[in-house]
Design an enzyme around this catalytic site. Structure first.
Site, PDB file in Angstrom:
ATOM      1  N   THR A 382     -28.216  -3.243 -44.065  1.00 67.86           N
ATOM      2  CA  THR A 382     -29.185  -4.299 -44.733  1.00 67.86           C
ATOM      3  C   THR A 382     -28.214  -4.809 -45.649  1.00 67.86           C
ATOM      4  O   THR A 382     -27.200  -5.009 -45.910  1.00 67.86           O
ATOM      5  CB  THR A 382     -30.216  -3.216 -45.253  1.00 67.86           C
ATOM      6  N   THR A 400     -32.729  -7.098 -43.187  1.00 71.42           N
ATOM      7  CA  THR A 400     -31.967  -6.067 -42.610  1.00 71.42           C
ATOM      8  C   THR A 400     -31.958  -6.313 -40.960  1.00 71.42           C
ATOM      9  O   THR A 400     -33.107  -6.863 -40.397  1.00 71.42           O
ATOM     10  CB  THR A 400     -32.546  -4.640 -42.818  1.00 71.42           C
ATOM     11  N   SER A 454     -37.082   1.413 -46.589  1.00 69.96           N
ATOM     12  CA  SER A 454     -36.694   2.150 -48.133  1.00 69.96           C
ATOM     13  C   SER A 454     -36.361   0.872 -48.855  1.00 69.96           C
ATOM     14  O   SER A 454     -35.887   1.156 -49.835  1.00 69.96           O
ATOM     15  CB  SER A 454     -35.546   3.106 -47.617  1.00 69.96           C
ATOM     16  N   GLY A 475     -28.530   0.229 -47.630  1.00 73.66           N
ATOM     17  CA  GLY A 475     -27.993   1.651 -47.199  1.00 73.66           C
ATOM     18  C   GLY A 475     -29.278   2.695 -46.940  1.00 73.66           C
ATOM     19  O   GLY A 475     -28.966   3.923 -47.494  1.00 73.66           O
ATOM     20  N   GLY A 476     -30.233   2.257 -46.371  1.00 75.42           N
ATOM     21  CA  GLY A 476     -31.076   3.070 -45.788  1.00 75.42           C
ATOM     22  C   GLY A 476     -31.764   3.863 -46.987  1.00 75.42           C
ATOM     23  O   GLY A 476     -32.157   3.045 -47.981  1.00 75.42           O
TER      24      GLY A 476
END
Ligand code: GLY
Length: 571
Positions: A382, A400, A454, A475-476
């Protein structure tokens, strides 16, 4: 038994440009082996600042600002430039979220998340034995209907001052004339080569089967032509024009689901920003279908129940932060989803009363167990950019393709990669996705559903109501942790932005039931104390890719992620 907690050293007060917003900044103490030393300088700009993962993209945005554009014009210029210079995550084949705060006090958010195609079905990613496959992550079936072009166009039309053609001009030039790729670009291509070489991008990015070498000038003529068509004809070109035809032909070539109808129906959604206060500051965040705002607010609210936070770097601080995250992530994973498909209890989850009740269950000496707190069973590439202009308008954007280069699928003839955002839906409810997130039925695959995200684009206002901090991350699920920790580092630990970005990071997402920490980011004594409290510990290389801008005396500081690539550019 009372544990002796490893205390961080008392921070020294320091005077620098951060003074007037929040009092003197303090120099933190980092563990001796930590990769960064405190006291680094940030990029400074008197008028405006942009921080992103691409120097060329930050410069594209500054070019628009210098030509009289505002922060929204510049953010859209950065977004399109990232699609050219940072194709591992920057995109027109993916989606994202934007939080906007104008100097006159108006605030807005736009959700341009991908959508599951109309032909998607609940079990489409399971094999004959009911087990999840990699089809939600790689290849044509993994692709959700992209939202980036619609979202950026709507933001520009509503709050920008320049035409699409003007803000897209730098991106078109970068695609047409090319730019020189560096070793980080090469490493990204190399690490995702197994999937990328199977699809249409292989010829351009892997000539002779090997990733383009650092130092190569990358010219993207097909992408330049696609961007030029969008600049001339507007977003309808992407959703109904020649680009739509090329995208649907690509889907048909590889057995994907997206049709002309899916594209024509795509809508970006303006949503009321989430708004809260934290120690006298106003925080603006992204509501569902991103979990970012809700989860970050819940963590901040739990920490706000303590008059002051333990010293940065101490086991007591790591414990408190991890326990707050654990509780916030349990709610995230079990209660949040696309609000068009389920009732999301956002008001409750972001209420301070609710946070007080959750915070009261944190034992200061012992780790909780996620399983004991859960009542029900229960996203890597992302990019984020932060923009402020001379009027004090601010834009916080995260976008992302999901994993690096998304699904790996490249739209032949149109020159861009497509997302694998379908993996952020629960391909198999109760089983982990690529980020180890375990989500429930509410996020099962359904046609037209937006996958839970997220992404946490955030804007923090100081107690006078002026923009203080613009931040967000890649980063998720660690996006939520990284963004929240930069906010805490600035507000509670009083670090400069440069130190706040370099400080070691932590992450707890409830399941797995352990604190993830960066290598050498906790002292051996702090690690021993956390183990003694009952925490599982997972060492990682580096976590989260944040890009942030902060108001300081006389202007703005910008810091692009010190663990990654990019640049803050201001003037
Ligand atoms: N694809 C990562 C996220 O949206 O959280």
């Amino acid at each position: 038994m009372l544990l002796t907690l490893a205390a961080g050293c008392a921070p020294r007060a320091t005077t620098n440009r951060g003074d007037d917003a929040l009092g003197a900044r303090r120099t933190p103490t980092f563990p001796a082996e930590w990769r960064f030393r405190p006291g680094a300088r940030a990029e400074f700009g008197r008028e405006a600042m942009i921080a992103s993962n691409s120097r060329e993209a930050s410069e594209a945005g500054v070019q628009i600002l210098r030509a009289g554009g505002n922060a929204v014009d510049a953010a859209v210029a950065v977004g399109y430039a990232m699609a050219v210079t940072y194709p591992v995550a920057g995109n027109i084949g993916g989606g994202g979220f934007m939080v906007i705060r104008l100097a006159d006090g108006r605030a807005a958010t736009i959700d341009y998340r991908e959508v599951a195609p109309l032909a998607a079905t609940r079990n489409m990613y399971l094999d004959a034995n009911g087990q999840p496959t990699d089809r939600s992550r790689v290849g044509h079936l993994a692709v959700g209907v992209p939202g980036a072009v619609m979202g950026m166009s709507e933001a520009l039309a509503k709050f920008g001052t320049k035409s699409l053609a003007e803000v897209m001009a730098p991106a078109i030039r970068l695609a047409d004339e090319g730019f020189v790729i560096d070793s980080a670009f090469w490493r990204g291509l190399r690490s995702d080569s197994a999937k990328n070489v199977k699809y249409g991008g292989a010829a351009l990015f892997y000539p002779g089967g090997a990733p383009l070498r650092p130092g190569t000038r990358l010219v993207q003529k097909d992408l330049a032509a696609t961007l030029r068509r969008i600049a001339q004809r507007g977003p309808r070109e992407f959703y109904e024009g020649q680009t739509a035809d090329l995208l649907v032909a690509e889907m048909q070539r590889g057995g994907g689901l997206i049709t002309k109808q899916d594209l024509a129906q795509y809508k970006a959604i303006w949503r009321e920003p989430l708004r809260t206060t934290y120690r006298g500051h106003t925080v603006l965040g992204m509501p569902p279908v991103s979990s970012g705002g809700t989860t970050s607010f819940a963590i901040l609210h739990m920490l706000e129940t303590r008059d002051t936070l333990p010293t940065f770097g101490s086991a007591a601080y790591a414990h408190l932060f991890a326990e707050a995250e654990r509780r916030a992530f349990i709610d995230r994973n079990t209660k949040l989803c696309d609000p068009a498909f389920c009732t999301v209890p956002v008001a409750e989850l972001t209420s301070k009363d609710y946070a007080r009740k959750l915070a009261a269950t944190i034992d200061p000496q012992h780790a909780s167990r996620t399983g004991a707190l859960m009542q029900a069973p229960t996203g890597l590439h992302t990019t984020h950019y932060s923009v402020v202009d001379r009027q004090g308008n601010a834009v916080s954007t995260t976008t992302t393709l999901n994993l690096g280069y998304g699904s790996g699928v490249y739209v032949t003839g149109a020159g861009f990669f497509l997302n694998d955002e379908m993996d952020d839906l629960a391909a198999a409810p109760g089983k982990p996705n690529a980020f180890g997130l375990i989500e429930g039925e509410q996020n099962a695959v359904q046609p037209g559903k937006r996958p839970l995200s997220s992404m946490t684009p955030t804007i923090v206002l100081d107690p006078r109501g002026q923009v203080l901090l613009v931040a967000g991350a890649a980063g998720g699920p660690t996006i939520i942790s990284g963004t929240t920790q930069v906010i805490l580092n600035v507000i509670d630990h009083r670090m400069t932005l440069a130190d706040a970005m370099r400080a070691p990071r932590l992450h707890h997402q409830a399941r797995p039931d352990s604190i993830a920490y960066e290598r050498n980011g906790l002292t051996p004594a702090a690690l021993d104390s956390l183990k003694a409290m009952g925490h599982g510990l997972e060492q990682r290389g580096s976590m989260v890719n944040v890009n942030a801008v902060m108001r300081v005396r006389g202007g703005w500081e910008g810091v692009s992620e010190p663990r990654s690539v990019g640049a803050a550019v201001g003037y």
